[in-house]
Design a protein around this motif. Structure first.
Motif, PDB file in Angstrom:
ATOM      1  N   GLY A   1       1.010   4.654  -6.533  1.00 56.38           N
ATOM      2  CA  GLY A   1       2.141   5.270  -5.864  1.00 56.38           C
ATOM      3  C   GLY A   1       1.678   5.932  -4.587  1.00 56.38           C
ATOM      4  N   SER A   2       2.608   6.146  -3.694  1.00 56.40           N
ATOM      5  CA  SER A   2       2.282   6.721  -2.381  1.00 56.40           C
ATOM      6  C   SER A   2       2.077   8.225  -2.469  1.00 56.40           C
ATOM      7  N   ILE A   3       1.075   8.688  -1.739  1.00 52.14           N
ATOM      8  CA  ILE A   3       0.838  10.117  -1.573  1.00 52.14           C
ATOM      9  C   ILE A   3       1.551  10.522  -0.286  1.00 52.14           C
ATOM     10  N   GLU A   4       2.560  11.343  -0.432  1.00 57.94           N
ATOM     11  CA  GLU A   4       3.359  11.785   0.712  1.00 57.94           C
ATOM     12  C   GLU A   4       2.873  13.149   1.184  1.00 57.94           C
ATOM     13  N   THR A   5       3.050  13.409   2.466  1.00 55.82           N
ATOM     14  CA  THR A   5       2.755  14.727   3.020  1.00 55.82           C
ATOM     15  C   THR A   5       3.602  15.752   2.277  1.00 55.82           C
ATOM     16  N   GLY A   6       2.985  16.862   1.913  1.00 56.78           N
ATOM     17  CA  GLY A   6       3.710  17.921   1.215  1.00 56.78           C
ATOM     18  C   GLY A   6       3.671  17.835  -0.304  1.00 56.78           C
ATOM     19  N   MET A   7       3.085  16.780  -0.842  1.00 60.88           N
ATOM     20  CA  MET A   7       2.979  16.665  -2.295  1.00 60.88           C
ATOM     21  C   MET A   7       1.982  17.698  -2.826  1.00 60.88           C
ATOM     22  N   SER A   8       2.135  18.031  -4.094  1.00 62.23           N
ATOM     23  CA  SER A   8       1.188  18.914  -4.773  1.00 62.23           C
ATOM     24  C   SER A   8       0.195  18.070  -5.572  1.00 62.23           C
ATOM     25  N   VAL A   9      -0.846  18.721  -6.060  1.00 63.70           N
ATOM     26  CA  VAL A   9      -1.813  18.031  -6.928  1.00 63.70           C
ATOM     27  C   VAL A   9      -1.078  17.483  -8.157  1.00 63.70           C
ATOM     28  N   ASP A  10      -0.177  18.270  -8.719  1.00 54.54           N
ATOM     29  CA  ASP A  10       0.576  17.799  -9.894  1.00 54.54           C
ATOM     30  C   ASP A  10       1.409  16.555  -9.572  1.00 54.54           C
ATOM     31  N   ASP A  11       1.947  16.483  -8.360  1.00 54.27           N
ATOM     32  CA  ASP A  11       2.708  15.286  -7.943  1.00 54.27           C
ATOM     33  C   ASP A  11       1.804  14.053  -7.919  1.00 54.27           C
ATOM     34  N   VAL A  12       0.575  14.225  -7.434  1.00 52.97           N
ATOM     35  CA  VAL A  12      -0.359  13.106  -7.376  1.00 52.97           C
ATOM     36  C   VAL A  12      -0.782  12.715  -8.795  1.00 52.97           C
TER      37      VAL A  12
ATOM     38  N   ASP B   1       1.912   8.065   9.719  1.00 49.28           N
ATOM     39  CA  ASP B   1       2.659   6.810   9.660  1.00 49.28           C
ATOM     40  C   ASP B   1       1.996   5.754   8.774  1.00 49.28           C
ATOM     41  N   ILE B   2       0.854   6.091   8.173  1.00 45.10           N
ATOM     42  CA  ILE B   2       0.144   5.155   7.287  1.00 45.10           C
ATOM     43  C   ILE B   2       0.467   5.516   5.845  1.00 45.10           C
ATOM     44  N   ASP B   3       0.874   4.541   5.063  1.00 48.52           N
ATOM     45  CA  ASP B   3       1.126   4.751   3.639  1.00 48.52           C
ATOM     46  C   ASP B   3      -0.219   4.841   2.924  1.00 48.52           C
ATOM     47  N   LEU B   4      -0.431   5.905   2.159  1.00 43.27           N
ATOM     48  CA  LEU B   4      -1.654   6.091   1.388  1.00 43.27           C
ATOM     49  C   LEU B   4      -1.301   6.002  -0.086  1.00 43.27           C
ATOM     50  N   VAL B   5      -1.911   5.054  -0.788  1.00 47.82           N
ATOM     51  CA  VAL B   5      -1.605   4.797  -2.189  1.00 47.82           C
ATOM     52  C   VAL B   5      -2.707   5.356  -3.072  1.00 47.82           C
ATOM     53  N   PHE B   6      -2.299   6.026  -4.148  1.00 48.17           N
ATOM     54  CA  PHE B   6      -3.219   6.518  -5.171  1.00 48.17           C
ATOM     55  C   PHE B   6      -3.104   5.573  -6.351  1.00 48.17           C
ATOM     56  N   CYS B   7      -4.252   5.041  -6.805  1.00 49.59           N
ATOM     57  CA  CYS B   7      -4.254   4.092  -7.910  1.00 49.59           C
ATOM     58  C   CYS B   7      -5.602   4.167  -8.618  1.00 49.59           C
ATOM     59  N   ASP B   8      -5.740   3.410  -9.688  1.00 50.47           N
ATOM     60  CA  ASP B   8      -7.054   3.316 -10.329  1.00 50.47           C
ATOM     61  C   ASP B   8      -7.696   1.993  -9.929  1.00 50.47           C
ATOM     62  N   ASP B   9      -8.952   1.820 -10.309  1.00 40.55           N
ATOM     63  CA  ASP B   9      -9.668   0.621  -9.865  1.00 40.55           C
ATOM     64  C   ASP B   9      -9.156  -0.652 -10.509  1.00 40.55           C
ATOM     65  N   GLY B  10      -8.357  -0.534 -11.545  1.00 44.14           N
ATOM     66  CA  GLY B  10      -7.747  -1.714 -12.161  1.00 44.14           C
ATOM     67  C   GLY B  10      -6.318  -1.942 -11.703  1.00 44.14           C
TER      68      GLY B  10
ATOM     69  N   PHE C   1      -7.491  13.846   1.319  1.00 39.18           N
ATOM     70  CA  PHE C   1      -7.667  12.678   2.187  1.00 39.18           C
ATOM     71  C   PHE C   1      -6.367  12.361   2.923  1.00 39.18           C
ATOM     72  N   ARG C   2      -5.222  12.604   2.270  1.00 38.19           N
ATOM     73  CA  ARG C   2      -3.917  12.389   2.917  1.00 38.19           C
ATOM     74  C   ARG C   2      -3.864  13.128   4.248  1.00 38.19           C
TER      75      ARG C   2
END
Length: 121
Positions: A103-114, A89-98, A82-83
């Motif tokens: 944390g931010s998902i940055e361009t170039g991150m790996s699945v392990d980073d997420v 230029d938009i910050d995309l945050v990965f979190c749980d529903d609670g 989705f990133r």
């Protein structure tokens, strides 16, 4: 568990047609349904199965968030994917529903980073 990939800037979103086209292109075995059910906030709804894992996903009607009900690894893959649909230029945050982590998902991150966003205390 339900995970989210959500825009910090709510003024723009991924268009429905772009999301559907990308799902069809990148996840060809996903079953895609447009708005379904009584929840007005849900827009595109899809399911995806791989090996013994299943994901149920849906986008918010404004295009600024996807909800991913799946094991962490599969949710991280979809969030990272989705990133690529979200303007840089938009910050995309990965979190749980609670919102117990985020944390931010940055361009170039790996699945392990997420995944690390969810597992680092």
């Amino acid at each position: 568990m339900t995970y989210l990939a959500v825009f910090e800037d709510q003024s723009r979103g991924v268009r429905r047609s772009d999301l559907i086209a990308a799902l069809e292109r990148d996840w060809p075995t996903a079953v895609i349904r447009e708005h379904q059910g009584s929840q007005e906030s849900r827009d595109v709804v899809w399911s995806y199965a791989e090996d013994s894992q299943e994901l149920e996903g849906y986008s918010h009607v404004d295009g600024t968030c996807i909800y991913l009900d799946s094991p962490l690894g599969l949710a991280a893959r979809f969030a990272l994917w989705f990133r690529g649909l979200v303007p840089a230029d938009i910050d995309l945050v990965f979190c749980d529903d609670g919102y117990s982590f985020g944390g931010s998902i940055e361009t170039g991150m790996s699945v392990d980073d997420v995944i690390a966003i969810a597992t680092v205390s």
